[in-house]
Write a protein that holds these residues in place. Structure first.
Motif: not given
Length: 559
Positions: A309, A311, A333, A336-337, A364, A367
């Protein structure tokens, strides 16, 4: 209380003494430890109720010895009035701090001519005219600037004279005015002259009304609501001017939303390649064919992460983290990425090792904006520093916007990483929306220090105080046939403990630049049996029995 080696001195108003802020000490048992030091620069992003996208994107930092006195200096980019994109107040000035030693810095911004005029984002350091004085490119929103280092402590804006202004600062008929986030100096054709690769983000116009909201409250829009822009390449013509060859080199056809760029010769064919992180889009890997780039992210396995996916790819480092001689890729990232790690197979492609390395689960929850691979405890393995903070301005459940920085310690042959936050001392400063980060040995003790910017807050210096730090060797390159900085040179270092690999680049982190010697940690070894340098010119230089704990200055042989 003052940090060891940082003496307090009260002088003229233009000087300040860096005061240590030791709110809580890191655990003595932590193998990597930093101490927090304030520096009087506040990143002004002109945050408005409308939450215009640029407000959350500055700002870069650079560490480089601008005056050649042997001490690394610090530069910060700064924002501007987001409605006008003008620095209409002194608070928006970019800042240059001269390192005077003993913890004393001088704000020399005005004297150096680096205050700037627009909404600036990133910094890239490189000696483009090979005169021995590092020059500075400042990437910005609808306006970027090239500063020539005059060698007397001052810089001159040569954006127009260099020929860059026409392509960088005038609206493109197809993509509008460019929003440059960062850049990298790289000799793409190995002619001994540094070329300029500029990373552009997306098409944006000012609005005085909110465009997006979270829970009914205005916040920054996802990049999916904006159109992207292509990156640009400017070839150095050797007479102080540059030629826009973006189309000819195959870059204009690839529209992205670039956030970071790293340079390395990933397939060891002698030509520098470029990896670009794109925000909520496919990453780009530009393979240098000589005279043209081919985009090979899908073929090499780095277009998407293991989840398949998009990110929010931010800053990156393109450097060998497992000591096998092939440059790997690390970038960061949002929550959750994950912070993806791509390991070079040595066969022309990469495999993602985020999960198996132990990076997936802790990252995860984080950030990140800036990231870099440096050996902070000098044990022979490059660690991973991350400047942390969210894009958004509002806290969400499990997603604080203000975060503490983290260093992931490289555990060596196991391929694992151990996150150190409080243990490394980073909770000594309040959490923040951190952005750019730059790296260098600010006090000459052989340990790599870190400078970090933060939105709407004072910048941070993190002095490396790792108590059990090993021996070290810094390799300072001077090219003759190659570019004077030696950018692109690959270095192999061998001790009784094994081999390490690194290469010379100033493009590290997010919108930032670190122009220092190539750093190696040697652990318990007191000498390097072999230092082998592969210069961009193709010349291979070998040195033997090199003592540790020094800056080794190496001049490229003429043949």
């Amino acid at each position: 209380m003052l940090l060891p080696g940082l003496a307090r001195r009260i002088t003229a108003a233009s000087l300040f003494s860096i005061g240590a802020v030791l709110l809580e000490a890191a655990s003595p048992s932590s193998p990597i430890r930093f101490e927090f030091v304030k520096i009087p620069f506040r990143l002004e992003n002109s945050e408005t109720p409308a939450r215009n996208a640029p407000e959350t994107m500055p700002g870069g930092a650079a560490i480089f010895d601008y005056n050649g006195d042997g001490r690394p200096d610090i530069f910060f980019t700064n924002g501007a009035n987001v409605a006008t994109l003008k620095k209409d107040s002194p608070k928006y000035r970019n800042r240059l701090f001269r390192n005077d030693g003993k913890g004393v810095f001088t704000d020399v911004t005005e004297a150096a001519g680096l205050a700037g005029s627009g909404y600036d984002m990133g910094a890239a350091v490189g000696d483009y005219d090979n005169d021995g004085h590092p020059d500075l490119f400042v990437a910005g929103l609808h306006h970027s600037t090239l500063y020539h280092n005059n060698g007397d402590g001052t810089f001159t804006d040569v954006t127009v004279k260099s020929g860059l202004d026409a392509s960088l600062n005038r609206p493109d008929p197809e993509f509008g005015p460019y929003w440059a986030i960062t850049a990298v100096w790289v000799d793409v054709n190995n002619d001994g002259l540094l070329d300029l690769f500029v990373v552009n983000y997306m098409q944006w116009e000012y609005s005085d009304k909110p465009l997006c909201a979270i829970g009914g409250v205005a916040d920054y829009c996802s990049p999916k609501f904006y159109k992207g822009q292509p990156n640009q390449l400017f070839l150095n013509k050797g007479d102080g001017t540059f030629q826009d060859v973006s189309k000819e080199w195959g870059l204009r056809a690839h529209v992205g939303k670039g956030m970071g760029v790293g340079m390395a010769d990933y397939d060891l064919d002698g030509r520098p390649d470029l990896f670009v992180t794109n925000d909520a889009s496919y990453n780009s890997l530009f393979h240098n064919l000589g005279g043209k780039f081919e985009e090979v992210a899908f073929e090499t396995g780095v277009a998407l992460t293991e989840d398949g996916s998009f990110i929010s790819g931010m800053g990156l480092d393109f450097r060998d983290f497992n000591n096998d001689g092939y440059p790997d890729i690390a970038f960061v990232a949002l929550n959750n990425q994950t912070f993806p790690l791509f390991q070079n197979t040595g066969k022309g492609d990469f495999r993602e090792v985020t999960t198996e390395s132990g990076m997936r689960d802790p990252s995860r929850q984080m950030s990140g904006f800036g990231v870099a691979l440096y050996d902070f405890d000098n044990d022979g393995w490059k660690d991973l520093f991350v400047s942390r903070g969210h894009v958004e301005s509002l806290n969400q459940p499990g997603q604080p916007v203000d975060q503490s920085n983290t260093v992931f310690r490289n555990l060596g042959t196991s391929g694992k990483w151990a996150p150190l936050t409080e243990e490394a001392g980073f909770t000594s400063a309040p959490p923040a929306r951190h952005r750019g980060c730059a790296f260098g040995d600010l006090d000459g003790d052989g340990r790599v220090d870190v400078v970090v910017s933060a939105l709407g807050q004072d910048a941070e210096i993190w002095m490396n105080r790792s108590e059990k730090s090993g021996h070290w060797l810094d390799v300072a390159l001077q090219g003759t046939k190659s570019n004077r900085d030696g950018i692109g040179a690959r270095i192999k270092l061998v001790t009784k403990s094994g081999a390490q690999y690194n290469h010379m680049t100033t493009s590290v982190g997010y919108a930032s630049s670190s122009d220092g010697p190539v750093h190696f940690g040697l652990g318990s070894e007191t000498r390097a049996d072999l230092v082998e340098i592969h210069w961009p010119s193709g010349i291979v230089q070998t040195l033997q029995n090199v003592s540790a704990d020094q800056i080794l200055k190496v001049i490229e042989p003429t043949r």
